[in-house]
Design a protein around this motif. Structure first.
Motif, PDB file in Angstrom:
ATOM      1  N   VAL A 254       0.088  -0.320 -15.048  1.00 20.47           N
ATOM      2  CA  VAL A 254      -0.179  -1.322 -16.084  1.00 20.47           C
ATOM      3  C   VAL A 254      -1.677  -1.479 -16.333  1.00 20.47           C
ATOM      4  N   THR A 255      -2.506  -1.027 -15.369  1.00 22.44           N
ATOM      5  CA  THR A 255      -3.961  -1.094 -15.541  1.00 22.44           C
ATOM      6  C   THR A 255      -4.590   0.281 -15.773  1.00 22.44           C
ATOM      7  N   ASP A 256      -3.732   1.305 -15.923  1.00 20.95           N
ATOM      8  CA  ASP A 256      -4.193   2.679 -16.146  1.00 20.95           C
ATOM      9  C   ASP A 256      -5.104   3.165 -15.023  1.00 20.95           C
ATOM     10  N   THR A 257      -4.702   2.886 -13.785  1.00 24.91           N
ATOM     11  CA  THR A 257      -5.456   3.317 -12.606  1.00 24.91           C
ATOM     12  C   THR A 257      -4.667   4.381 -11.863  1.00 24.91           C
ATOM     13  N   PRO A 258      -5.281   5.527 -11.523  1.00 23.54           N
ATOM     14  CA  PRO A 258      -4.566   6.545 -10.728  1.00 23.54           C
ATOM     15  C   PRO A 258      -4.029   5.920  -9.439  1.00 23.54           C
ATOM     16  N   LEU A 259      -2.789   6.282  -9.090  1.00 24.53           N
ATOM     17  CA  LEU A 259      -2.084   5.612  -7.998  1.00 24.53           C
ATOM     18  C   LEU A 259      -2.860   5.639  -6.679  1.00 24.53           C
ATOM     19  N   PHE A 260      -3.275   6.817  -6.224  1.00 22.67           N
ATOM     20  CA  PHE A 260      -3.917   6.896  -4.912  1.00 22.67           C
ATOM     21  C   PHE A 260      -5.340   6.336  -4.939  1.00 22.67           C
ATOM     22  N   ARG A 261      -5.954   6.335  -6.081  1.00 21.99           N
ATOM     23  CA  ARG A 261      -7.261   5.657  -6.234  1.00 21.99           C
ATOM     24  C   ARG A 261      -7.058   4.145  -6.056  1.00 21.99           C
ATOM     25  N   HIS A 262      -5.983   3.656  -6.622  1.00 19.56           N
ATOM     26  CA  HIS A 262      -5.621   2.232  -6.496  1.00 19.56           C
ATOM     27  C   HIS A 262      -5.341   1.875  -5.034  1.00 19.56           C
ATOM     28  N   ILE A 263      -4.576   2.725  -4.336  1.00 24.09           N
ATOM     29  CA  ILE A 263      -4.218   2.451  -2.939  1.00 24.09           C
ATOM     30  C   ILE A 263      -5.455   2.478  -2.038  1.00 24.09           C
ATOM     31  N   ARG A 264      -6.305   3.472  -2.213  1.00 19.50           N
ATOM     32  CA  ARG A 264      -7.517   3.567  -1.383  1.00 19.50           C
ATOM     33  C   ARG A 264      -8.412   2.340  -1.579  1.00 19.50           C
ATOM     34  N   TYR A 265      -8.518   1.889  -2.806  1.00 18.46           N
ATOM     35  CA  TYR A 265      -9.365   0.722  -3.098  1.00 18.46           C
ATOM     36  C   TYR A 265      -8.771  -0.558  -2.507  1.00 18.46           C
ATOM     37  N   MET A 266      -7.456  -0.630  -2.444  1.00 18.85           N
ATOM     38  CA  MET A 266      -6.799  -1.809  -1.867  1.00 18.85           C
ATOM     39  C   MET A 266      -7.070  -1.947  -0.379  1.00 18.85           C
ATOM     40  N   LEU A 267      -7.313  -0.837   0.308  1.00 21.59           N
ATOM     41  CA  LEU A 267      -7.544  -0.884   1.755  1.00 21.59           C
ATOM     42  C   LEU A 267      -8.741  -1.765   2.108  1.00 21.59           C
ATOM     43  N   ILE A 268      -9.691  -1.902   1.192  1.00 25.29           N
ATOM     44  CA  ILE A 268     -10.891  -2.695   1.445  1.00 25.29           C
ATOM     45  C   ILE A 268     -10.535  -4.162   1.708  1.00 25.29           C
ATOM     46  N   THR A 269      -9.541  -4.678   1.015  1.00 22.76           N
ATOM     47  CA  THR A 269      -9.135  -6.070   1.223  1.00 22.76           C
ATOM     48  C   THR A 269      -7.908  -6.183   2.123  1.00 22.76           C
ATOM     49  N   THR A 270      -7.056  -5.168   2.082  1.00 26.35           N
ATOM     50  CA  THR A 270      -5.775  -5.239   2.796  1.00 26.35           C
ATOM     51  C   THR A 270      -5.922  -5.069   4.304  1.00 26.35           C
TER      52      THR A 270
ATOM     53  N   ILE B 151       0.800  -1.229   0.000  1.00 26.13           N
ATOM     54  CA  ILE B 151       0.000   0.000   0.000  1.00 26.13           C
ATOM     55  C   ILE B 151       0.831   1.276   0.000  1.00 26.13           C
ATOM     56  N   SER B 152       2.142   1.158   0.003  1.00 27.37           N
ATOM     57  CA  SER B 152       2.976   2.355   0.015  1.00 27.37           C
ATOM     58  C   SER B 152       3.030   3.005  -1.367  1.00 27.37           C
ATOM     59  N   PRO B 153       2.831   4.318  -1.438  1.00 33.46           N
ATOM     60  CA  PRO B 153       2.952   4.996  -2.740  1.00 33.46           C
ATOM     61  C   PRO B 153       4.391   5.023  -3.254  1.00 33.46           C
ATOM     62  N   LEU B 154       5.354   4.654  -2.384  1.00 33.83           N
ATOM     63  CA  LEU B 154       6.755   4.607  -2.789  1.00 33.83           C
ATOM     64  C   LEU B 154       7.144   3.245  -3.353  1.00 33.83           C
ATOM     65  N   SER B 155       6.233   2.281  -3.260  1.00 36.30           N
ATOM     66  CA  SER B 155       6.541   0.912  -3.686  1.00 36.30           C
ATOM     67  C   SER B 155       6.503   0.770  -5.206  1.00 36.30           C
ATOM     68  N   ASP B 156       7.527   0.137  -5.753  1.00 44.54           N
ATOM     69  CA  ASP B 156       7.560  -0.043  -7.205  1.00 44.54           C
ATOM     70  C   ASP B 156       6.465  -0.985  -7.684  1.00 44.54           C
ATOM     71  N   THR B 157       6.109  -2.001  -6.878  1.00 41.47           N
ATOM     72  CA  THR B 157       5.049  -2.921  -7.293  1.00 41.47           C
ATOM     73  C   THR B 157       3.690  -2.224  -7.276  1.00 41.47           C
ATOM     74  N   THR B 158       3.482  -1.337  -6.313  1.00 40.53           N
ATOM     75  CA  THR B 158       2.223  -0.587  -6.243  1.00 40.53           C
ATOM     76  C   THR B 158       2.087   0.334  -7.446  1.00 40.53           C
ATOM     77  N   VAL B 159       3.157   1.030  -7.763  1.00 44.91           N
ATOM     78  CA  VAL B 159       3.160   1.922  -8.930  1.00 44.91           C
ATOM     79  C   VAL B 159       2.978   1.124 -10.219  1.00 44.91           C
ATOM     80  N   LEU B 160       3.640  -0.034 -10.296  1.00 43.90           N
ATOM     81  CA  LEU B 160       3.564  -0.867 -11.496  1.00 43.90           C
ATOM     82  C   LEU B 160       2.150  -1.400 -11.710  1.00 43.90           C
ATOM     83  N   ALA B 161       1.519  -1.906 -10.647  1.00 39.48           N
ATOM     84  CA  ALA B 161       0.164  -2.451 -10.761  1.00 39.48           C
ATOM     85  C   ALA B 161      -0.826  -1.371 -11.185  1.00 39.48           C
ATOM     86  N   ALA B 162      -0.641  -0.167 -10.652  1.00 36.70           N
ATOM     87  CA  ALA B 162      -1.534   0.938 -11.016  1.00 36.70           C
ATOM     88  C   ALA B 162      -1.312   1.376 -12.461  1.00 36.70           C
TER      89      ALA B 162
END
Length: 476
Positions: A183-199, A170-181
Protein backbone atom coordinates in the motif's frame (compact mmCIF):
# COMPACT_ATOMS: atom_id res chain seq x y z
CA UNK A 1 -18.40 17.41 -3.75
CA UNK A 2 -20.65 16.96 -0.75
CA UNK A 3 -19.71 18.77 2.43
CA UNK A 4 -17.94 16.43 4.83
CA UNK A 5 -18.86 16.32 8.53
CA UNK A 6 -16.58 18.36 10.79
CA UNK A 7 -14.19 16.53 13.14
CA UNK A 8 -16.40 17.38 16.13
CA UNK A 9 -19.51 15.98 14.43
CA UNK A 10 -17.50 12.94 13.30
CA UNK A 11 -16.61 12.17 16.92
CA UNK A 12 -20.27 11.78 17.89
CA UNK A 13 -20.53 8.10 16.79
CA UNK A 14 -17.21 7.33 18.50
CA UNK A 15 -18.43 8.87 21.77
CA UNK A 16 -21.72 6.99 21.48
CA UNK A 17 -19.86 3.70 20.85
CA UNK A 18 -17.54 4.16 23.82
CA UNK A 19 -20.50 5.01 26.06
CA UNK A 20 -22.56 2.03 24.90
CA UNK A 21 -19.65 -0.39 25.22
CA UNK A 22 -18.91 0.89 28.72
CA UNK A 23 -22.53 0.37 29.71
CA UNK A 24 -22.60 -3.06 28.05
CA UNK A 25 -19.48 -4.30 29.83
CA UNK A 26 -20.72 -2.94 33.18
CA UNK A 27 -24.10 -4.64 32.67
CA UNK A 28 -23.16 -7.97 31.07
CA UNK A 29 -19.55 -8.43 32.20
CA UNK A 30 -17.92 -11.43 30.53
CA UNK A 31 -21.12 -12.07 28.54
CA UNK A 32 -20.77 -8.75 26.68
CA UNK A 33 -19.73 -10.57 23.47
CA UNK A 34 -22.91 -12.65 23.50
CA UNK A 35 -25.02 -9.87 22.03
CA UNK A 36 -24.58 -6.64 23.96
CA UNK A 37 -21.48 -5.47 22.10
CA UNK A 38 -23.05 -6.34 18.75
CA UNK A 39 -26.10 -4.24 19.56
CA UNK A 40 -23.82 -1.36 20.60
CA UNK A 41 -21.96 -1.49 17.27
CA UNK A 42 -25.16 -1.64 15.19
CA UNK A 43 -26.70 1.21 17.19
CA UNK A 44 -23.61 3.34 16.59
CA UNK A 45 -23.73 2.41 12.91
CA UNK A 46 -27.31 3.70 12.81
CA UNK A 47 -26.22 6.96 14.47
CA UNK A 48 -23.49 7.48 11.86
CA UNK A 49 -25.87 6.75 8.98
CA UNK A 50 -28.58 9.01 10.43
CA UNK A 51 -26.20 11.96 10.73
CA UNK A 52 -24.86 11.44 7.21
CA UNK A 53 -28.24 10.98 5.50
CA UNK A 54 -30.16 13.71 7.31
CA UNK A 55 -27.58 16.47 7.64
CA UNK A 56 -25.12 15.76 4.80
CA UNK A 57 -27.42 14.15 2.19
CA UNK A 58 -25.29 11.03 1.79
CA UNK A 59 -27.31 8.34 -0.01
CA UNK A 60 -28.09 4.93 1.41
CA UNK A 61 -26.41 3.26 -1.58
CA UNK A 62 -23.06 4.76 -0.53
CA UNK A 63 -23.41 3.24 2.93
CA UNK A 64 -24.58 -0.10 1.58
CA UNK A 65 -21.62 -0.38 -0.81
CA UNK A 66 -19.09 0.56 1.88
CA UNK A 67 -20.52 -1.98 4.33
CA UNK A 68 -20.60 -4.74 1.71
CA UNK A 69 -16.98 -4.04 0.75
CA UNK A 70 -15.91 -4.11 4.40
CA UNK A 71 -17.60 -7.45 5.08
CA UNK A 72 -16.21 -8.92 1.85
CA UNK A 73 -12.75 -7.83 2.96
CA UNK A 74 -12.89 -9.97 6.12
CA UNK A 75 -14.67 -12.98 4.59
CA UNK A 76 -11.43 -14.99 4.50
CA UNK A 77 -10.75 -14.10 8.13
CA UNK A 78 -14.23 -15.37 9.07
CA UNK A 79 -13.59 -18.71 7.35
CA UNK A 80 -10.22 -19.01 9.11
CA UNK A 81 -11.90 -18.23 12.43
CA UNK A 82 -14.44 -21.05 11.95
CA UNK A 83 -11.71 -23.52 10.98
CA UNK A 84 -9.66 -22.45 14.01
CA UNK A 85 -12.70 -23.29 16.17
CA UNK A 86 -12.73 -26.81 14.74
CA UNK A 87 -8.94 -27.09 14.93
CA UNK A 88 -8.74 -26.07 18.59
CA UNK A 89 -11.36 -28.68 19.48
CA UNK A 90 -9.65 -31.40 17.42
CA UNK A 91 -6.18 -30.62 18.77
CA UNK A 92 -7.50 -30.77 22.34
CA UNK A 93 -9.66 -33.91 22.21
CA UNK A 94 -7.14 -35.82 20.06
CA UNK A 95 -4.56 -35.31 22.79
CA UNK A 96 -2.19 -33.10 20.73
CA UNK A 97 -2.41 -30.11 23.08
CA UNK A 98 -2.44 -32.28 26.24
CA UNK A 99 0.71 -34.05 24.97
CA UNK A 100 2.46 -30.73 24.34
CA UNK A 101 1.43 -29.55 27.80
CA UNK A 102 2.48 -32.84 29.42
CA UNK A 103 6.01 -32.66 28.03
CA UNK A 104 6.20 -28.87 28.24
CA UNK A 105 5.57 -28.60 31.99
CA UNK A 106 8.47 -30.96 32.54
CA UNK A 107 10.89 -29.18 30.19
CA UNK A 108 10.25 -25.42 30.51
CA UNK A 109 11.50 -24.05 33.83
CA UNK A 110 9.00 -21.66 35.49
CA UNK A 111 11.63 -18.90 35.85
CA UNK A 112 12.08 -18.74 32.07
CA UNK A 113 8.53 -19.67 31.09
CA UNK A 114 7.26 -16.22 30.07
CA UNK A 115 10.36 -15.33 28.06
CA UNK A 116 10.43 -18.83 26.49
CA UNK A 117 6.75 -18.52 25.58
CA UNK A 118 7.37 -15.20 23.86
CA UNK A 119 10.34 -16.57 21.88
CA UNK A 120 8.56 -19.81 20.89
CA UNK A 121 5.50 -17.91 19.63
CA UNK A 122 7.73 -15.45 17.78
CA UNK A 123 9.54 -18.26 15.92
CA UNK A 124 6.30 -20.09 15.06
CA UNK A 125 4.67 -16.86 13.90
CA UNK A 126 7.64 -16.02 11.66
CA UNK A 127 7.30 -19.45 10.04
CA UNK A 128 3.52 -19.25 9.73
CA UNK A 129 3.18 -15.57 8.95
CA UNK A 130 0.05 -15.67 11.08
CA UNK A 131 -0.43 -14.60 14.69
CA UNK A 132 -3.91 -16.17 14.61
CA UNK A 133 -2.59 -19.63 13.67
CA UNK A 134 0.23 -19.38 16.23
CA UNK A 135 -2.07 -18.42 19.08
CA UNK A 136 -4.70 -21.02 18.14
CA UNK A 137 -2.17 -23.88 18.13
CA UNK A 138 1.01 -23.55 20.19
CA UNK A 139 -0.49 -20.63 22.11
CA UNK A 140 -3.23 -22.77 23.62
CA UNK A 141 -0.68 -25.42 24.65
CA UNK A 142 1.54 -22.78 26.29
CA UNK A 143 -1.47 -21.36 28.09
CA UNK A 144 -2.02 -24.76 29.68
CA UNK A 145 1.64 -25.05 30.68
CA UNK A 146 1.57 -21.59 32.23
CA UNK A 147 -1.56 -22.35 34.22
CA UNK A 148 0.04 -25.54 35.51
CA UNK A 149 3.02 -23.50 36.69
CA UNK A 150 0.79 -21.02 38.49
CA UNK A 151 1.01 -17.98 36.21
CA UNK A 152 -1.96 -15.60 35.88
CA UNK A 153 -3.92 -15.71 32.61
CA UNK A 154 -3.01 -12.11 31.74
CA UNK A 155 0.75 -12.73 31.96
CA UNK A 156 0.58 -15.91 29.88
CA UNK A 157 -1.65 -14.39 27.19
CA UNK A 158 0.54 -11.27 27.11
CA UNK A 159 3.66 -13.36 26.45
CA UNK A 160 1.88 -15.42 23.78
CA UNK A 161 0.48 -12.37 21.98
CA UNK A 162 3.73 -10.39 22.23
CA UNK A 163 5.68 -13.17 20.53
CA UNK A 164 2.99 -13.96 17.97
CA UNK A 165 2.65 -10.36 16.82
CA UNK A 166 6.42 -9.89 16.63
CA UNK A 167 6.58 -12.78 14.16
CA UNK A 168 3.47 -11.64 12.31
CA UNK A 169 5.00 -8.19 11.92
CA UNK A 170 8.31 -9.22 10.31
CA UNK A 171 7.42 -12.45 8.52
CA UNK A 172 7.47 -12.24 4.71
CA UNK A 173 4.55 -14.71 4.80
CA UNK A 174 2.37 -12.32 6.81
CA UNK A 175 -0.54 -10.73 4.98
CA UNK A 176 -0.29 -7.55 7.08
CA UNK A 177 3.42 -7.22 6.27
CA UNK A 178 2.76 -7.66 2.56
CA UNK A 179 -0.21 -5.27 2.73
CA UNK A 180 1.74 -2.51 4.52
CA UNK A 181 4.57 -2.79 1.99
CA UNK A 182 2.28 -2.86 -1.05
CA UNK A 183 0.00 0.00 0.00
CA UNK A 184 3.06 2.27 0.37
CA UNK A 185 4.87 0.96 -2.73
CA UNK A 186 7.81 -0.32 -0.65
CA UNK A 187 9.74 -3.47 -1.67
CA UNK A 188 8.82 -6.22 0.80
CA UNK A 189 12.27 -7.16 2.12
CA UNK A 190 13.36 -3.52 2.22
CA UNK A 191 10.31 -2.90 4.41
CA UNK A 192 11.15 -5.87 6.68
CA UNK A 193 14.81 -4.90 7.11
CA UNK A 194 13.82 -1.34 8.02
CA UNK A 195 11.30 -2.59 10.58
CA UNK A 196 14.05 -4.41 12.48
CA UNK A 197 15.34 -1.03 13.70
CA UNK A 198 12.25 -0.54 15.87
CA UNK A 199 11.05 -4.13 16.24
CA UNK A 200 14.19 -5.76 17.68
CA UNK A 201 14.68 -3.20 20.51
CA UNK A 202 10.97 -3.54 21.38
CA UNK A 203 11.32 -7.33 21.62
CA UNK A 204 14.50 -7.12 23.71
CA UNK A 205 12.81 -4.84 26.25
CA UNK A 206 9.82 -7.19 26.28
CA UNK A 207 11.99 -10.25 26.95
CA UNK A 208 13.79 -8.44 29.78
CA UNK A 209 10.45 -7.66 31.43
CA UNK A 210 9.21 -11.24 31.06
CA UNK A 211 12.51 -12.65 32.37
CA UNK A 212 12.38 -10.44 35.48
CA UNK A 213 8.72 -11.36 36.00
CA UNK A 214 9.58 -15.05 35.64
CA UNK A 215 12.28 -14.93 38.29
CA UNK A 216 9.92 -12.99 40.57
CA UNK A 217 7.20 -15.61 40.19
CA UNK A 218 6.61 -18.16 42.91
CA UNK A 219 5.83 -21.27 40.92
CA UNK A 220 4.76 -23.16 44.01
CA UNK A 221 5.68 -26.74 44.70
CA UNK A 222 6.64 -29.11 41.93
CA UNK A 223 4.00 -31.45 43.36
CA UNK A 224 1.32 -29.24 41.83
CA UNK A 225 2.92 -29.54 38.38
CA UNK A 226 3.33 -33.30 38.82
CA UNK A 227 -0.32 -33.61 39.82
CA UNK A 228 -1.35 -31.60 36.74
CA UNK A 229 0.71 -33.86 34.46
CA UNK A 230 -0.64 -36.99 36.15
CA UNK A 231 -4.23 -35.81 35.61
CA UNK A 232 -3.48 -35.30 31.93
CA UNK A 233 -1.97 -38.77 31.59
CA UNK A 234 -4.97 -40.30 33.37
CA UNK A 235 -7.51 -38.66 31.06
CA UNK A 236 -5.69 -38.72 27.72
CA UNK A 237 -3.58 -41.27 25.93
CA UNK A 238 -0.29 -39.35 25.92
CA UNK A 239 2.09 -40.53 23.22
CA UNK A 240 4.89 -38.95 21.14
CA UNK A 241 3.03 -40.12 18.01
CA UNK A 242 0.60 -37.23 18.53
CA UNK A 243 3.46 -34.79 17.87
CA UNK A 244 3.15 -35.81 14.21
CA UNK A 245 0.26 -33.34 13.89
CA UNK A 246 2.19 -30.16 14.87
CA UNK A 247 5.24 -31.37 12.91
CA UNK A 248 3.11 -31.92 9.78
CA UNK A 249 1.51 -28.52 10.31
CA UNK A 250 4.99 -26.98 10.48
CA UNK A 251 5.98 -28.67 7.21
CA UNK A 252 2.86 -27.33 5.48
CA UNK A 253 3.74 -23.87 6.72
CA UNK A 254 7.33 -24.25 5.48
CA UNK A 255 5.96 -25.23 2.06
CA UNK A 256 3.93 -21.99 2.12
CA UNK A 257 0.63 -23.80 1.77
CA UNK A 258 -2.25 -21.26 2.13
CA UNK A 259 -3.47 -20.76 5.70
CA UNK A 260 -6.98 -22.13 5.13
CA UNK A 261 -5.65 -25.33 3.54
CA UNK A 262 -2.99 -25.74 6.27
CA UNK A 263 -5.52 -25.32 9.06
CA UNK A 264 -7.99 -27.65 7.36
CA UNK A 265 -5.41 -30.43 6.88
CA UNK A 266 -4.16 -29.97 10.44
CA UNK A 267 -7.71 -30.30 11.73
CA UNK A 268 -8.22 -33.46 9.66
CA UNK A 269 -5.00 -35.04 10.97
CA UNK A 270 -6.01 -34.24 14.54
CA UNK A 271 -9.42 -35.80 13.90
CA UNK A 272 -7.77 -39.02 12.68
CA UNK A 273 -5.56 -39.05 15.80
CA UNK A 274 -8.63 -38.58 17.99
CA UNK A 275 -10.19 -41.70 16.46
CA UNK A 276 -6.98 -43.72 16.79
CA UNK A 277 -5.78 -42.62 20.24
CA UNK A 278 -8.81 -41.22 22.13
CA UNK A 279 -11.88 -43.29 21.06
CA UNK A 280 -13.05 -43.50 24.67
CA UNK A 281 -13.16 -39.70 24.92
CA UNK A 282 -15.15 -39.43 21.70
CA UNK A 283 -17.66 -41.91 23.12
CA UNK A 284 -17.85 -39.87 26.32
CA UNK A 285 -18.54 -36.72 24.31
CA UNK A 286 -21.20 -38.49 22.24
CA UNK A 287 -23.00 -39.70 25.37
CA UNK A 288 -22.84 -43.27 24.04
CA UNK A 289 -20.09 -44.61 26.33
CA UNK A 290 -21.60 -48.10 26.49
CA UNK A 291 -21.45 -48.43 22.74
CA UNK A 292 -18.44 -49.55 20.72
CA UNK A 293 -20.07 -48.70 17.44
CA UNK A 294 -18.56 -46.48 14.79
CA UNK A 295 -21.62 -44.26 15.19
CA UNK A 296 -20.64 -43.21 18.72
CA UNK A 297 -17.11 -42.29 17.62
CA UNK A 298 -18.40 -40.42 14.57
CA UNK A 299 -20.91 -38.50 16.69
CA UNK A 300 -18.24 -37.59 19.26
CA UNK A 301 -15.83 -36.37 16.59
CA UNK A 302 -18.49 -34.31 14.84
CA UNK A 303 -19.58 -32.74 18.13
CA UNK A 304 -15.95 -31.90 18.88
CA UNK A 305 -15.55 -30.04 15.59
CA UNK A 306 -18.75 -28.01 15.62
CA UNK A 307 -19.78 -27.77 19.28
CA UNK A 308 -18.46 -27.47 22.80
CA UNK A 309 -17.01 -30.31 24.86
CA UNK A 310 -16.44 -30.65 28.59
CA UNK A 311 -14.31 -33.51 29.88
CA UNK A 312 -14.19 -34.12 33.62
CA UNK A 313 -10.59 -34.69 34.75
CA UNK A 314 -10.85 -34.48 38.52
CA UNK A 315 -8.76 -31.30 38.44
CA UNK A 316 -10.83 -28.10 38.23
CA UNK A 317 -8.18 -26.03 36.46
CA UNK A 318 -7.46 -28.83 33.99
CA UNK A 319 -11.15 -29.44 33.31
CA UNK A 320 -11.54 -25.77 32.41
CA UNK A 321 -8.45 -25.86 30.20
CA UNK A 322 -9.44 -28.90 28.12
CA UNK A 323 -12.98 -27.63 27.52
CA UNK A 324 -13.53 -26.70 23.86
CA UNK A 325 -16.10 -24.70 21.92
CA UNK A 326 -15.64 -25.79 18.32
CA UNK A 327 -16.98 -23.78 15.39
CA UNK A 328 -20.17 -22.90 17.27
CA UNK A 329 -18.08 -21.21 19.94
CA UNK A 330 -16.74 -18.80 17.32
CA UNK A 331 -20.15 -17.59 16.17
CA UNK A 332 -20.39 -14.72 18.66
CA UNK A 333 -17.03 -13.47 17.39
CA UNK A 334 -18.11 -13.85 13.76
CA UNK A 335 -21.30 -11.94 14.56
CA UNK A 336 -19.30 -9.22 16.30
CA UNK A 337 -16.85 -8.87 13.40
CA UNK A 338 -19.70 -8.43 10.92
CA UNK A 339 -21.25 -5.73 13.13
CA UNK A 340 -17.86 -4.04 13.46
CA UNK A 341 -17.50 -4.01 9.67
CA UNK A 342 -20.91 -2.33 9.40
CA UNK A 343 -19.70 0.41 11.73
CA UNK A 344 -16.43 0.86 9.83
CA UNK A 345 -18.28 1.06 6.52
CA UNK A 346 -20.72 3.67 7.82
CA UNK A 347 -17.88 5.82 9.20
CA UNK A 348 -16.01 5.60 5.89
CA UNK A 349 -18.98 6.32 3.63
CA UNK A 350 -20.07 9.31 5.73
CA UNK A 351 -16.61 10.88 5.44
CA UNK A 352 -16.29 10.94 9.22
CA UNK A 353 -13.08 8.88 9.25
CA UNK A 354 -11.40 11.18 6.76
CA UNK A 355 -12.54 14.24 8.70
CA UNK A 356 -11.12 12.99 12.00
CA UNK A 357 -7.80 11.84 10.58
CA UNK A 358 -7.33 15.18 8.79
CA UNK A 359 -6.82 16.68 12.23
CA UNK A 360 -3.59 14.71 12.62
CA UNK A 361 -2.17 16.15 9.38
CA UNK A 362 -2.10 19.67 10.85
CA UNK A 363 0.59 18.68 13.32
CA UNK A 364 2.95 17.12 10.76
CA UNK A 365 5.95 19.48 10.59
CA UNK A 366 9.13 17.82 11.89
CA UNK A 367 10.06 14.14 11.56
CA UNK A 368 8.92 13.20 15.05
CA UNK A 369 5.57 14.94 14.58
CA UNK A 370 5.08 13.24 11.19
CA UNK A 371 5.69 9.80 12.70
CA UNK A 372 3.71 10.58 15.87
CA UNK A 373 0.74 11.78 13.81
CA UNK A 374 0.85 8.60 11.73
CA UNK A 375 1.02 6.46 14.87
CA UNK A 376 -1.91 8.27 16.49
CA UNK A 377 -3.93 8.05 13.29
CA UNK A 378 -3.22 4.32 12.93
CA UNK A 379 -4.26 3.61 16.51
CA UNK A 380 -7.38 5.73 16.10
CA UNK A 381 -8.34 3.88 12.93
CA UNK A 382 -7.95 0.58 14.79
CA UNK A 383 -10.43 1.92 17.34
CA UNK A 384 -12.81 3.36 14.76
CA UNK A 385 -12.83 0.78 11.96
CA UNK A 386 -12.35 -2.26 14.23
CA UNK A 387 -10.16 -3.99 11.62
CA UNK A 388 -6.39 -3.85 11.09
CA UNK A 389 -6.57 -4.45 7.33
CA UNK A 390 -8.84 -1.45 6.77
CA UNK A 391 -6.67 0.63 9.11
CA UNK A 392 -3.49 -0.28 7.20
CA UNK A 393 -5.05 0.62 3.86
CA UNK A 394 -6.56 3.91 5.08
CA UNK A 395 -3.40 5.02 6.91
CA UNK A 396 -1.24 4.24 3.87
CA UNK A 397 -3.55 6.04 1.48
CA UNK A 398 -3.92 9.10 3.72
CA UNK A 399 -0.23 9.67 4.40
CA UNK A 400 1.53 8.36 1.28
CA UNK A 401 1.40 11.66 -0.60
CA UNK A 402 2.26 13.64 2.52
CA UNK A 403 5.42 11.61 3.15
CA UNK A 404 6.39 11.97 -0.50
CA UNK A 405 5.85 15.74 -0.49
CA UNK A 406 7.94 16.10 2.67
CA UNK A 407 10.75 14.03 1.16
CA UNK A 408 10.54 10.95 3.38
CA UNK A 409 11.18 7.43 2.10
CA UNK A 410 8.17 5.17 1.68
CA UNK A 411 9.73 2.61 4.02
CA UNK A 412 9.36 5.07 6.93
CA UNK A 413 5.62 5.15 6.35
CA UNK A 414 5.32 1.37 5.91
CA UNK A 415 7.30 0.77 9.14
CA UNK A 416 5.27 3.30 11.09
CA UNK A 417 2.04 1.68 9.90
CA UNK A 418 3.18 -1.70 11.17
CA UNK A 419 4.42 -0.20 14.47
CA UNK A 420 1.07 1.43 15.12
CA UNK A 421 -1.66 -0.56 13.36
CA UNK A 422 -0.57 -4.22 13.16
CA UNK A 423 0.51 -4.61 16.77
CA UNK A 424 -2.19 -2.52 18.50
CA UNK A 425 -5.19 -4.10 16.79
CA UNK A 426 -5.16 -6.98 19.30
CA UNK A 427 -5.43 -4.48 22.19
CA UNK A 428 -8.85 -3.17 21.09
CA UNK A 429 -11.72 -5.25 22.54
CA UNK A 430 -14.02 -4.66 19.55
CA UNK A 431 -11.32 -4.99 16.87
CA UNK A 432 -11.33 -8.23 14.87
CA UNK A 433 -7.93 -9.19 16.33
CA UNK A 434 -8.87 -8.33 19.90
CA UNK A 435 -12.13 -10.24 19.67
CA UNK A 436 -10.52 -13.26 18.04
CA UNK A 437 -7.61 -13.68 20.44
CA UNK A 438 -9.82 -13.13 23.47
CA UNK A 439 -12.11 -15.87 22.14
CA UNK A 440 -9.33 -18.34 21.28
CA UNK A 441 -7.47 -17.93 24.59
CA UNK A 442 -10.60 -17.41 26.71
CA UNK A 443 -8.87 -14.41 28.27
CA UNK A 444 -10.69 -11.03 27.98
CA UNK A 445 -8.86 -8.35 25.98
CA UNK A 446 -8.65 -5.93 28.90
CA UNK A 447 -7.17 -8.69 31.09
CA UNK A 448 -4.20 -9.43 28.79
CA UNK A 449 -3.75 -5.86 27.50
CA UNK A 450 -1.43 -4.60 30.31
CA UNK A 451 0.92 -7.56 29.73
CA UNK A 452 1.27 -7.27 25.92
CA UNK A 453 4.51 -5.33 26.36
CA UNK A 454 5.75 -5.73 22.79
CA UNK A 455 2.47 -4.37 21.41
CA UNK A 456 2.54 -1.40 23.79
CA UNK A 457 6.24 -0.59 23.35
CA UNK A 458 6.29 -0.78 19.50
CA UNK A 459 4.44 2.49 18.72
CA UNK A 460 6.44 4.29 21.43
CA UNK A 461 9.68 2.90 19.97
CA UNK A 462 8.65 4.14 16.52
CA UNK A 463 8.29 7.69 17.85
CA UNK A 464 11.53 7.40 19.86
CA UNK A 465 13.59 6.31 16.84
CA UNK A 466 12.03 9.17 14.84
CA UNK A 467 13.06 11.64 17.56
CA UNK A 468 16.62 10.28 17.45
CA UNK A 469 16.56 10.39 13.65
CA UNK A 470 18.39 7.09 13.24
CA UNK A 471 18.42 5.82 9.64
CA UNK A 472 15.77 8.34 8.62
CA UNK A 473 16.62 9.93 5.27
CA UNK A 474 14.87 13.06 4.11
CA UNK A 475 15.28 14.46 0.63
CA UNK A 476 15.50 18.25 0.56
Amino acid sequence: MKKAPSPLVSLIPIIVLVGLLFATIRTFGSDALSGGSQVALLTTTAVSIFIGMVFYKIGWKDYELAIINNIAGVSTALIILLIIGALSGAWMVSGVVPTLIYYGVQVIHPSFFLASTCIICALVSIMTGSSWTTIATIGIALLGIGKAQGFADGWIAGAIISGAYFGDKISPLSDTTVLAASVTDTPLFRHIRYMLITTVPSLIITLIIFTVAGFSHDAGSTEHIAEFAASLAAKFNITPWLLVVPVATGLLIAKRVPSIITLFISTGLAGICAVLFQPNLLQEISGMQGSESIASIYKGLTMTLYGGTSLQTGNEALTELVATRGMAGMMNTVWLIICAMCFGGAMTASGMLGSITSVFVRFMKKTVSVVASTVCSGIFLNLATADQYISIILTGNMFRNIYEEKGYESRLLSRTIEDSVTVTSVLVPWNTCGMTQATILSVPTLVYLPYCFFNIISPLMSITIAAIGYKIVRRR
